[in-house]
Design a protein around this motif. Structure first.
Motif, PDB file in Angstrom:
ATOM      1  N   THR A 124     -17.611 -25.309  21.919  1.00 28.74           N
ATOM      2  CA  THR A 124     -16.922 -24.566  20.857  1.00 28.74           C
ATOM      3  C   THR A 124     -16.085 -25.501  19.999  1.00 28.74           C
ATOM      4  O   THR A 124     -15.990 -25.321  18.784  1.00 28.74           O
ATOM      5  CB  THR A 124     -16.033 -23.479  21.469  1.00 28.74           C
ATOM      6  N   ALA A 125     -15.451 -26.500  20.630  1.00 23.59           N
ATOM      7  CA  ALA A 125     -14.662 -27.459  19.849  1.00 23.59           C
ATOM      8  C   ALA A 125     -15.552 -28.353  19.006  1.00 23.59           C
ATOM      9  O   ALA A 125     -15.175 -28.777  17.909  1.00 23.59           O
ATOM     10  CB  ALA A 125     -13.797 -28.305  20.778  1.00 23.59           C
ATOM     11  N   ALA A 126     -16.790 -28.641  19.512  1.00 24.66           N
ATOM     12  CA  ALA A 126     -17.684 -29.518  18.767  1.00 24.66           C
ATOM     13  C   ALA A 126     -18.388 -28.799  17.633  1.00 24.66           C
ATOM     14  O   ALA A 126     -18.797 -29.417  16.656  1.00 24.66           O
ATOM     15  CB  ALA A 126     -18.745 -30.101  19.712  1.00 24.66           C
ATOM     16  N   SER A 127     -18.491 -27.473  17.716  1.00 24.41           N
ATOM     17  CA  SER A 127     -19.233 -26.737  16.698  1.00 24.41           C
ATOM     18  C   SER A 127     -18.343 -26.030  15.705  1.00 24.41           C
ATOM     19  O   SER A 127     -18.798 -25.614  14.651  1.00 24.41           O
ATOM     20  CB  SER A 127     -20.142 -25.695  17.366  1.00 24.41           C
ATOM     21  N   SER A 128     -17.027 -25.878  16.023  1.00 22.03           N
ATOM     22  CA  SER A 128     -16.146 -25.161  15.114  1.00 22.03           C
ATOM     23  C   SER A 128     -15.742 -26.050  13.948  1.00 22.03           C
ATOM     24  O   SER A 128     -15.283 -27.176  14.148  1.00 22.03           O
ATOM     25  CB  SER A 128     -14.879 -24.695  15.858  1.00 22.03           C
ATOM     26  N   PRO A 129     -15.900 -25.590  12.711  1.00 22.19           N
ATOM     27  CA  PRO A 129     -15.510 -26.432  11.559  1.00 22.19           C
ATOM     28  C   PRO A 129     -14.029 -26.690  11.489  1.00 22.19           C
ATOM     29  O   PRO A 129     -13.599 -27.606  10.816  1.00 22.19           O
ATOM     30  CB  PRO A 129     -15.987 -25.606  10.358  1.00 22.19           C
ATOM     31  N   ALA A 130     -13.220 -25.914  12.175  1.00 19.71           N
ATOM     32  CA  ALA A 130     -11.774 -26.123  12.151  1.00 19.71           C
ATOM     33  C   ALA A 130     -11.326 -27.160  13.152  1.00 19.71           C
ATOM     34  O   ALA A 130     -10.210 -27.627  13.111  1.00 19.71           O
ATOM     35  CB  ALA A 130     -11.051 -24.803  12.426  1.00 19.71           C
ATOM     36  N   ASP A 131     -12.186 -27.532  14.091  1.00 17.94           N
ATOM     37  CA  ASP A 131     -11.779 -28.422  15.166  1.00 17.94           C
ATOM     38  C   ASP A 131     -12.605 -29.692  15.257  1.00 17.94           C
ATOM     39  O   ASP A 131     -12.196 -30.635  15.909  1.00 17.94           O
ATOM     40  CB  ASP A 131     -11.875 -27.707  16.515  1.00 17.94           C
ATOM     41  N   SER A 132     -13.757 -29.739  14.671  1.00 12.25           N
ATOM     42  CA  SER A 132     -14.657 -30.860  14.912  1.00 12.25           C
ATOM     43  C   SER A 132     -14.899 -31.655  13.650  1.00 12.25           C
ATOM     44  O   SER A 132     -15.287 -31.115  12.620  1.00 12.25           O
ATOM     45  CB  SER A 132     -16.002 -30.347  15.461  1.00 12.25           C
ATOM     46  N   GLU A 133     -14.669 -32.940  13.729  1.00 11.59           N
ATOM     47  CA  GLU A 133     -14.999 -33.818  12.618  1.00 11.59           C
ATOM     48  C   GLU A 133     -16.521 -33.911  12.449  1.00 11.59           C
ATOM     49  O   GLU A 133     -17.030 -34.064  11.349  1.00 11.59           O
ATOM     50  CB  GLU A 133     -14.419 -35.207  12.846  1.00 11.59           C
ATOM     51  N   HIS A 134     -17.228 -33.767  13.568  1.00 11.56           N
ATOM     52  CA  HIS A 134     -18.689 -33.832  13.497  1.00 11.56           C
ATOM     53  C   HIS A 134     -19.232 -32.671  12.681  1.00 11.56           C
ATOM     54  O   HIS A 134     -20.172 -32.832  11.896  1.00 11.56           O
ATOM     55  CB  HIS A 134     -19.272 -33.809  14.904  1.00 11.56           C
ATOM     56  N   ALA A 135     -18.619 -31.504  12.871  1.00 12.17           N
ATOM     57  CA  ALA A 135     -19.083 -30.349  12.110  1.00 12.17           C
ATOM     58  C   ALA A 135     -18.851 -30.550  10.624  1.00 12.17           C
ATOM     59  O   ALA A 135     -19.689 -30.206   9.796  1.00 12.17           O
ATOM     60  CB  ALA A 135     -18.379 -29.090  12.597  1.00 12.17           C
TER      61      ALA A 135
END
Length: 768
Positions: free
Chosen positions: A135-146
């Motif tokens: 969830t942290a890797a896919s959320s645009p509010a939390d992940s730079e990768h997203a």
């Protein structure tokens, strides 16, 4: 029999269907190949959607979870609607493959499988721990990768780099892609990104809502999700605590006993309350977006126990200082679970920033005011910390300067206000006026640390010059050198000049009359003070004006004035000094008159070409109140100026008149020449009347002393006469006492003789 195109032999699973005319690509996993329909998979997978927009013929997926067989099963589920095999051995691989392929429908299939729906509470907790990092890797509010993935979806950028997960990173064919197609492609990428993090968070919250109260442990394992998920976990935990009653409390021990017998024990070793859990989630977010140089200073944490130790520690100051507003604004939902009374200093500074950002976004005035009041209370209670003090003056300053009124008793408040005022040239005229009037003059002025730090600083001298220059700008419409160009508006400029006059009167003594001098360093030698935020000060200026050492000089001496100040620039004028000098006559314990006389003499000597006219000089002389002056240096300067004025008055064609000469004599007589050597009066430009008056003045103390001595002698003679009279009276009394003593002795002798005679006769009678 093995096939590079279809995997296993005909006895194994059938290869995925490839529709006629569709684009295909070979997926390479562990040196095995499988041909798939990209056009169909692009409808359900973000990875293949990106591959569809390229000319790639191969897609290497190194270290794919479960290998080629697992990938074939996933493709069969997505294309041919085959049954998805979900079990203890495959569920974690499927979760990882979901994130790798960026396939929301695959995650829905896993969550809706009979295996997941029939899991026990503890098993759900383990699955939740594995799902939360996604969830942290896919959320645009939390992940730079997203965010990078969304940027990569734009037509002008390259495709997201999949090397980390085993995929190649082909590029768009920009030359052949029309603008409409590129826009449509970007919208499809964006839709996949949004749907992916929504599905992932929904799955995590579904698992969390199905946990038993005993398995719902807030700790490091549950703090790995996105901020949105962490906020929902806190909300669910609060609902559990509010809904827990007698029935659940009574049944809980039985269910717990049965669960402990059937399930494996929980892996979580640390249990936090909502306060610590919220802080830990925010700390993770801050560390994720912190600059690399800041992260290098932080100690690496490994293990739940070490994370628990870090959760109870204060937040590193570097993380607070480098945190951007865009990062802090997403902490809005977590702030409600934080107990401000348990916060340490750096956490308090971060919370104040967050509350101010949130209050600026709230449309509800009551809610906005409540957030602001809470932030102001935290600021007041923790102002002693360095980071909280920095919030009041750093640029852009998140804390309003008016909040410093709440901590005015703290000496550091004056230093913070001085740093705020150091940015006066970047402020609007209205903002600077409000700070000076409502903060400095209204609240800080009576405090001793304000007088030593702000009123005595060089910065206040500069601010006063800018304020007085604003008045000149309002009067003439021009632009001075000290008034910033963006200060405009007649009423604003006049207000600045009015406040400048008030500053002049209150700071006149602390600024030594606003004459050139060495300003003190108001911040000391604190190595933590930044040169960028530290107002200029401590610069040694030129010496004060002084006359030559030649005592005996027939001609008037001219004093050379060094340095520059506001008086020289015309920003401060003599009429402004009148009120201050009148107050100085009532407060002789303060050096107001002394500095005022220095200002007047500098005004007379500055750019000396002609001596001042006698009537104007008389007004200045009366203002200086020379009869109370005890400074020999100033008296000498005044004498030399009067000598030059008298010479100018008596020259041929000079402005002589009986009135001028009489005024000049009065000015000479106002000076106490007893403070100077007699040689300074040896000049033809010192009137003979002054010499006579000086002799009379010198004779007056001797005559007064002689008169006092005569009075003392007279009093002594009268006292001696009184003593002689008392002595004569005592002598007469002593003579009378001597006479009585002789008579008493005679009577005693007669009595003794009579007694002896009586005793003799008695003895004779007794013997006979």
């Amino acid at each position: 029999m093995f096939s590079f195109f279809f995997g296993s032999s005909t006895d194994g699973p059938s290869p995925p269907t490839i529709r006629e005319g569709h684009k295909t690509v070979e997926v390479i996993i562990d040196d095995e190949r499988l041909q798939v329909d990209v056009d169909v998979l692009a409808e359900v997978s973000g990875l293949f959607l990106q591959i569809q927009s390229t000319d790639a013929k191969e897609c290497p997926l190194r270290d794919f979870p479960g290998g080629l067989d697992r990938f074939r099963g996933i493709v069969g589920f997505l294309i041919d609607s085959e049954t998805l095999v979900v079990g203890d051995e495959t569920v974690l691989d499927l979760l990882e493959a979901t994130w790798l392929l960026e396939c929301p429908s695959l995650l829905d299939g896993v969550m809706q499988s009979s295996f997941v729906t029939s899991l026990s509470s503890r098993r759900r907790a383990e699955i939740l721990e594995h799902l939360l990092p996604y969830t942290a890797a896919s959320s645009p509010a939390d992940s730079e990768h997203a965010i990078e993935s969304l940027s990569a979806s734009a037509p002008s950028d390259t495709l997201g780099n999949w090397d980390e997960h085993g995929a190649a990173s082909p590029k768009y064919s920009q030359e052949t892609m029309p603008a409409s197609l590129a826009c449509k492609q970007f919208l499809r990428f964006f839709q996949f990104e949004t749907l992916m993090w929504q599905t992932t968070e929904k799955a995590a919250l579904t698992l969390a809502s199905q946990l038993d109260s005993g398995d719902f442990v807030l700790g490091p394992r549950l703090a790995t999700g996105s901020l949105r998920v962490c906020s929902e976990l806190l909300r669910l935990r609060r609902l559990r605590e509010e809904e827990s009653g007698f029935v659940s409390s009574a049944i809980q021990p039985v269910s717990t006993l049965w669960k402990n017998l059937m399930d494996k024990p929980l892996r979580a070793k640390v249990s936090w309350d909502s306060h610590l859990f919220a802080l830990r989630c925010m700390r993770r977010r801050l560390a994720a977006v912190a600059p690399p140089e800041v992260l290098q200073k932080q100690a690496e944490m490994a293990g739940e126990m070490k994370e628990d130790e870090e959760a109870h520690e204060d937040l590193p100051a570097e993380l607070v200082e480098t945190a951007e507003d865009s990062t802090l604004i997403v902490f809005g939902e977590l702030i409600g679970y934080v107990n401000s009374e348990r916060l340490s200093s750096n956490w308090s500074a971060l919370l104040v920033r967050v509350l101010l950002l949130l209050s600026a976004d709230y449309a509800d005035s009551d809610l906005r005011e409540g957030r602001t009041l809470k932030a102001r209370e935290i600021f007041r209670n923790t102002f002693a910390s360095d980071l909280m003090q920095k919030l009041s003056w750093c640029h852009p300053a998140p804390v309003p300067p008016a909040w410093l009124v709440d901590v005015v008793s703290n000496p550091d408040a004056s230093k913070a206000l001085l740093r705020v005022l150091s940015r006066y040239r970047q402020m609007e005229a209205e903002e600077l006026s409000d700070i000076i009037e409502h903060v400095l003059l209204a609240e800080f002025l009576p405090w001793d640390h304000c007088q030593k730090t702000i009123l005595a600083s060089e910065l206040l001298n500069d601010i006063l010059g800018a304020c007085m220059d604003a008045g000149k700008k309002a009067n003439s419409g021009g632009q001075g050198t000290r008034c910033p160009a963006h200060w405009a508006g007649q009423h604003r400029l006049w207000r600045l000049e009015y406040l400048g006059r008030r500053l002049f009167h209150v700071a006149f003594v602390f600024q030594e009359g606003f004459l050139p001098h060495s300003w003190p360093d108001c911040f000391g030698d604190d190595p933590n003070d930044s040169n960028d935020s530290k107002p200029t000060g401590g610069k040694l200026l030129v010496r004060r004006m002084a006359v030559e050492d030649d005592i005996c000089s027939a001609q008037p001496q001219v004093v050379e004035v060094d340095g520059s100040c506001l008086w020289d620039e015309g920003l401060l004028t003599i009429p402004l000094l009148r009120r201050t000098m009148m107050e100085g006559r009532a407060m002789l314990d303060k050096p107001i008159l002394h500095y005022g006389r220095q200002v007047i003499m500098r005004h007379l000597w500055y750019k000396h070409t002609d001596y001042c006219e006698v009537p104007k000089l008389k007004v200045l002389w009366d203002l200086a109140c020379w009869s109370l002056c005890e400074d020999a240096g100033l008296v000498r300067q005044a004498l030399e100026y009067l000598k030059g004025t008298y010479r100018d008055l008596c020259r041929p064609g000079g402005p002589w008149s009986p009135e001028n000469e009489e005024d000049l004599f009065e000015m000479f007589l106002a000076i106490d020449f007893s403070l100077l050597p007699i040689q300074v009066l040896y000049s033809p430009w010192v009137p003979a009347q002054v010499q006579s008056v000086r002799l009379f003045v010198q004779q007056q103390p001797a005559d007064q002393f002689h008169q006092e001595l005569q009075q003392e002698v007279s009093r002594a003679m009268e006292h001696l006469k009184s003593v002689n009279f008392q002595c004569s009276k005592l002598t007469d009394k002593l003579n009378a006492v001597d006479q009585r003593t002789v008579m008493n002795k005679s009577q005693i002798s007669d009595s003794s003789a009579a007694l002896e005679e009586i005793l003799r006769k008695r003895r004779q009678k007794e013997g006979g």
